[in-house]
Write an enzyme that holds these catalytic residues in place. Structure first.
Site, short mmCIF file in Angstrom:
data_model
loop_
_atom_site.label_atom_id
_atom_site.label_comp_id
_atom_site.label_asym_id
_atom_site.label_seq_id
_atom_site.Cartn_x
_atom_site.Cartn_y
_atom_site.Cartn_z
CB SER A 52 101.11 -40.30 -31.24
OG SER A 52 100.73 -41.24 -32.22
CG HIS A 53 97.16 -40.51 -34.07
ND1 HIS A 53 98.40 -41.11 -34.09
CD2 HIS A 53 97.10 -39.72 -35.16
CE1 HIS A 53 99.05 -40.70 -35.19
NE2 HIS A 53 98.29 -39.86 -35.84
CG ASP A 193 104.37 -41.56 -33.30
OD1 ASP A 193 103.64 -41.64 -32.30
OD2 ASP A 193 104.27 -42.33 -34.27
#
Length: 344
Positions: A52-53, A193
């Protein structure tokens, strides 16, 4: 996309993938140094399983750069505030570049004074925090960082969002255990997320957030489309989020999560807020070496049955992948197209 299946996965070296992402960012307005730092950050997160990053963030960077919301050529300015306090004006650029500028002097101040503070303002951040603090632990220092973000969280007892996800992170040396490191949002989950869940079409746990009418929901679309996240732990998480706002904006000089207006920059994705770091040299504290004390704590945790230490999953995955990163084949092809100007 989440973790791709074996059938549609490409394996690429971390070095090559960094080069691809850096070229994309340069094509979209970053000077080469900025592109390299951001690419290392994105690819490092992808390598360590923080999808998610990781590469997921590339399009957010592109959108913010193309809209003129963030300056990819900004040159930050370091300011000497006090023997134990440095500040950086990021000049509407990215936080990681401001940190890169200040890191050497900040480290020297930590070692000289035993503790030091770094304040970054007028900055953008769209990444995980643990890459910001881990390098200090690798040098035997303790680092705590926190950052506020765009308004997307309803404080406990309120009716409208005020706070951001407002994460904070800690990295500390732990002797033979390496380091202990955690990075957590003050909301029930990270905003990234929620975005990933919507893209992949799956639900989040009930009560992760609220819809536009304030009703509890685990539907990521409802959270993102007029709804909001909620703090973890009710009023306790809410108060920690308040602390992050107060220190990053009130002390550090950044915007509060609601104090910037990006409505004139369609697609902008990078919060324009602030970040602070507190660095500690444990060797100045006296007593037994800090690493030994950390080892004692870890041993006790293991005796109690804890098998998952903070940060260990990422470090184990990093070691296992040995510089190779699995990427969904379709995503990698798209990144190559972006890097070569074949995709818009």
């Amino acid at each position: 996309m989440g973790n791709p299946s074996a059938e549609d996965t490409a394996i690429i070296s971390e070095t090559e993938l960094r080069g691809i992402v850096a070229r994309i960012l340069e094509r979209n307005g970053c000077r080469s140094e900025v592109a390299g730092i951001l690419a290392a950050n994105c690819v490092g997160a992808e390598r360590d399983g923080s999808v998610s990053h990781g590469l997921f963030r590339v399009e957010g960077y592109i959108a913010s750069l193309r809209s003129g919301w963030v300056d990819g050529t900004a040159v930050p300015v370091l300011e000497d505030k006090a023997p134990g306090c440095l500040a950086v004006d990021a000049k509407n650029g990215f936080t990681q570049i401001a940190l890169d500028l200040a890191r050497g002097e900040f480290t020297a101040r930590i070692r000289q004074n035993g503790i030091a503070l770094l304040l970054i303002r007028n900055s953008h951040h769209l990444a995980a925090l643990w890459p910001d603090v881990e390098p200090f632990a690798e040098e035997g220092l303790i680092a705590l960082s926190m950052i506020n973000s765009m308004t997307c969280s309803v404080p406990q007892g309120a009716k409208k969002p005020v706070f951001g996800t407002n994460p904070f992170a800690l990295a500390a040396p732990a002797g033979k255990e390496g380091m202990l490191v955690f990075d957590m949002a003050t909301t029930t989950t990270a905003h990234g997320d929620v975005q990933v869940a919507r893209r992949e079409g799956h639900m989040l746990p009930p009560g992760t957030g609220v819809d536009r009418d304030g009703n509890p929901t685990g539907d990521p679309a409802k959270i993102l489309d007029g709804g909001a996240l909620v703090p973890f732990g009710g009023h306790k998480g809410s108060l920690i989020s308040l602390m992050v706002e107060l220190l990053c904006a009130g002390l550090g000089g950044g915007h509060f999560s609601w104090e910037f207006d990006w409505s004139g920059h369609p697609g902008a994705a990078t919060p324009h807020t602030g970040q602070i770091f507190i660095g500690i040299d444990p060797s100045k504290a006296g007593g037994l070496p800090f690493g030994m004390r950390a080892e004692t704590l870890v041993e006790k945790l293991r005796e109690a049955g804890l098998s998952h230490l903070p940060g260990r999953r990422r470090h184990d995955l990093r070691a296992a992948r040995a510089g190779q990163v699995p990427v969904a084949a379709a995503r990698l092809a798209h990144l190559r197209d972006l890097a070569e100007g074949r995709a818009g």
